[in-house]
Design a protein around this motif. Structure first.
Motif, PDB file in Angstrom:
ATOM      1  N   ASP A  41       4.342   7.776  15.451  1.00 40.05           N
ATOM      2  CA  ASP A  41       3.334   6.798  15.865  1.00 40.05           C
ATOM      3  C   ASP A  41       3.078   6.857  17.370  1.00 40.05           C
ATOM      4  OD1 ASP A  41       2.952   5.868  13.283  1.00 40.05           O
ATOM      5  OD2 ASP A  41       4.287   4.150  13.517  1.00 40.05           O
ATOM      6  N   ARG A  42       4.135   7.040  18.151  1.00 36.78           N
ATOM      7  CA  ARG A  42       3.991   7.088  19.611  1.00 36.78           C
ATOM      8  C   ARG A  42       3.430   8.426  20.102  1.00 36.78           C
ATOM      9  NH1 ARG A  42       6.343   3.006  22.388  1.00 36.78           N
ATOM     10  NH2 ARG A  42       7.894   1.737  21.312  1.00 36.78           N
ATOM     11  N   GLY A  43       3.644   9.459  19.350  1.00 35.61           N
ATOM     12  CA  GLY A  43       3.253  10.798  19.787  1.00 35.61           C
ATOM     13  C   GLY A  43       2.026  11.341  19.085  1.00 35.61           C
ATOM     14  N   TRP A  44       2.273  12.048  17.993  1.00 31.57           N
ATOM     15  CA  TRP A  44       1.211  12.774  17.298  1.00 31.57           C
ATOM     16  C   TRP A  44       0.063  11.872  16.858  1.00 31.57           C
ATOM     17  CZ3 TRP A  44      -0.742  12.782  12.277  1.00 31.57           C
ATOM     18  CH2 TRP A  44      -1.586  13.861  11.983  1.00 31.57           C
ATOM     19  N   LYS A  45       0.370  10.716  16.224  1.00 32.28           N
ATOM     20  CA  LYS A  45      -0.706   9.840  15.749  1.00 32.28           C
ATOM     21  C   LYS A  45      -1.514   9.275  16.920  1.00 32.28           C
ATOM     22  CE  LYS A  45      -0.099   7.392  11.808  1.00 32.28           C
ATOM     23  NZ  LYS A  45       0.561   6.386  10.940  1.00 32.28           N
TER      24      LYS A  45
ATOM     25  N   SER B 245      11.911   5.554  11.188  1.00 28.40           N
ATOM     26  CA  SER B 245      11.391   6.800  10.624  1.00 28.40           C
ATOM     27  C   SER B 245       9.970   7.129  11.085  1.00 28.40           C
ATOM     28  CB  SER B 245      11.441   6.745   9.094  1.00 28.40           C
ATOM     29  OG  SER B 245      10.584   5.732   8.618  1.00 28.40           O
ATOM     30  N   THR B 246       9.226   6.157  11.627  1.00 26.70           N
ATOM     31  CA  THR B 246       7.833   6.415  12.028  1.00 26.70           C
ATOM     32  C   THR B 246       7.593   6.336  13.528  1.00 26.70           C
ATOM     33  OG1 THR B 246       7.135   4.089  11.854  1.00 26.70           O
ATOM     34  CG2 THR B 246       6.983   5.455   9.846  1.00 26.70           C
TER      35      THR B 246
ATOM     36  N   ALA C 152       0.843  -1.199   0.000  1.00 26.14           N
ATOM     37  CA  ALA C 152       0.000   0.000   0.000  1.00 26.14           C
ATOM     38  C   ALA C 152       0.872   1.240   0.000  1.00 26.14           C
ATOM     39  CB  ALA C 152      -0.903   0.001   1.228  1.00 26.14           C
ATOM     40  N   ALA C 153       0.327   2.323  -0.510  1.00 26.64           N
ATOM     41  CA  ALA C 153       1.059   3.581  -0.560  1.00 26.64           C
ATOM     42  C   ALA C 153       1.570   3.939   0.821  1.00 26.64           C
ATOM     43  CB  ALA C 153       0.149   4.682  -1.087  1.00 26.64           C
ATOM     44  N   GLY C 154       2.852   4.257   0.895  1.00 21.41           N
ATOM     45  CA  GLY C 154       3.426   4.667   2.165  1.00 21.41           C
ATOM     46  C   GLY C 154       3.867   3.514   3.052  1.00 21.41           C
ATOM     47  N   HIS C 155       3.649   2.277   2.631  1.00 18.84           N
ATOM     48  CA  HIS C 155       4.040   1.133   3.446  1.00 18.84           C
ATOM     49  C   HIS C 155       5.251   0.454   2.828  1.00 18.84           C
ATOM     50  CE1 HIS C 155       0.131   1.682   5.253  1.00 18.84           C
ATOM     51  NE2 HIS C 155       0.553   0.926   6.224  1.00 18.84           N
ATOM     52  N   ARG C 156       6.212   0.178   3.662  1.00 14.52           N
ATOM     53  CA  ARG C 156       7.393  -0.533   3.210  1.00 14.52           C
ATOM     54  C   ARG C 156       7.170  -2.026   3.367  1.00 14.52           C
ATOM     55  NH1 ARG C 156      12.154   2.929   6.081  1.00 14.52           N
ATOM     56  NH2 ARG C 156      11.722   4.860   4.999  1.00 14.52           N
ATOM     57  N   ARG C 157       7.892  -2.781   2.573  1.00 16.06           N
ATOM     58  CA  ARG C 157       7.802  -4.237   2.689  1.00 16.06           C
ATOM     59  C   ARG C 157       8.172  -4.702   4.093  1.00 16.06           C
ATOM     60  NH1 ARG C 157       6.525  -6.405  -1.971  1.00 16.06           N
ATOM     61  NH2 ARG C 157       7.147  -5.401  -3.890  1.00 16.06           N
TER      62      ARG C 157
ATOM     63  N   ILE D 178       4.105  -2.390  17.344  1.00 21.91           N
ATOM     64  CA  ILE D 178       4.999  -3.533  17.176  1.00 21.91           C
ATOM     65  C   ILE D 178       6.357  -3.015  16.731  1.00 21.91           C
ATOM     66  CG2 ILE D 178       5.450  -5.657  15.890  1.00 21.91           C
ATOM     67  CD1 ILE D 178       2.418  -5.936  15.549  1.00 21.91           C
ATOM     68  N   ALA D 179       7.379  -3.302  17.539  1.00 24.70           N
ATOM     69  CA  ALA D 179       8.743  -2.914  17.182  1.00 24.70           C
ATOM     70  C   ALA D 179       9.321  -3.975  16.261  1.00 24.70           C
ATOM     71  CB  ALA D 179       9.595  -2.772  18.438  1.00 24.70           C
TER      72      ALA D 179
END
Length: 110
Positions: A88-92, A83-84, A3-8, A108-109
């Motif tokens: 992910d932990r803060g703003w999102k 990079s996320t 999906a757009a924006g998702h890495r393998r 998930i780390a």
């Protein structure tokens, strides 16, 4: 397909979360699991985002007849990467907390 924006690198942990969640925890509940091709909208903030894994318990509500933008996720799973992780932990997370339907936010780390 990614999906757009998702890495393998996000796909394998997300698929693992999907397969681990579905059988035991969701078997007795009317829940549905969506992978990263489902977009979600945080209506109170206007945020549109693609989540790595989303679970909806009960009837899924969508923004329109396209059925591609979920309004009521019950569980959100995000796969962290260098990079996320901060976002992910803060703003999102602050955005997601405004969803009345949200019961769990799982990170998930890798």
């Amino acid at each position: 397909m990614v999906a757009a924006g998702h890495r393998r690198s996000h796909l394998r942990p997300a698929q693992g979360a999907t397969s681990e969640t579905r059988p035991s925890q969701l078997r007795k509940h009317p829940c549905k699991v969506y992978q990263s091709d489902m977009r979600a909208k945080v209506s109170p903030t206007g945020l549109y985002t693609y989540l790595d894994v989303t679970v909806v318990c009960g009837e899924a509500r969508f923004e329109d007849e396209q059925v591609d933008t979920l309004l009521n996720p019950t569980v959100i799973v995000e796969v962290l990467s260098p990079s996320t992780e901060s976002r992910d932990r803060g703003w999102k997370f602050e955005q997601y907390r405004k969803l009345e339907s949200l019961m769990e936010y799982v990170l998930i780390a890798q």
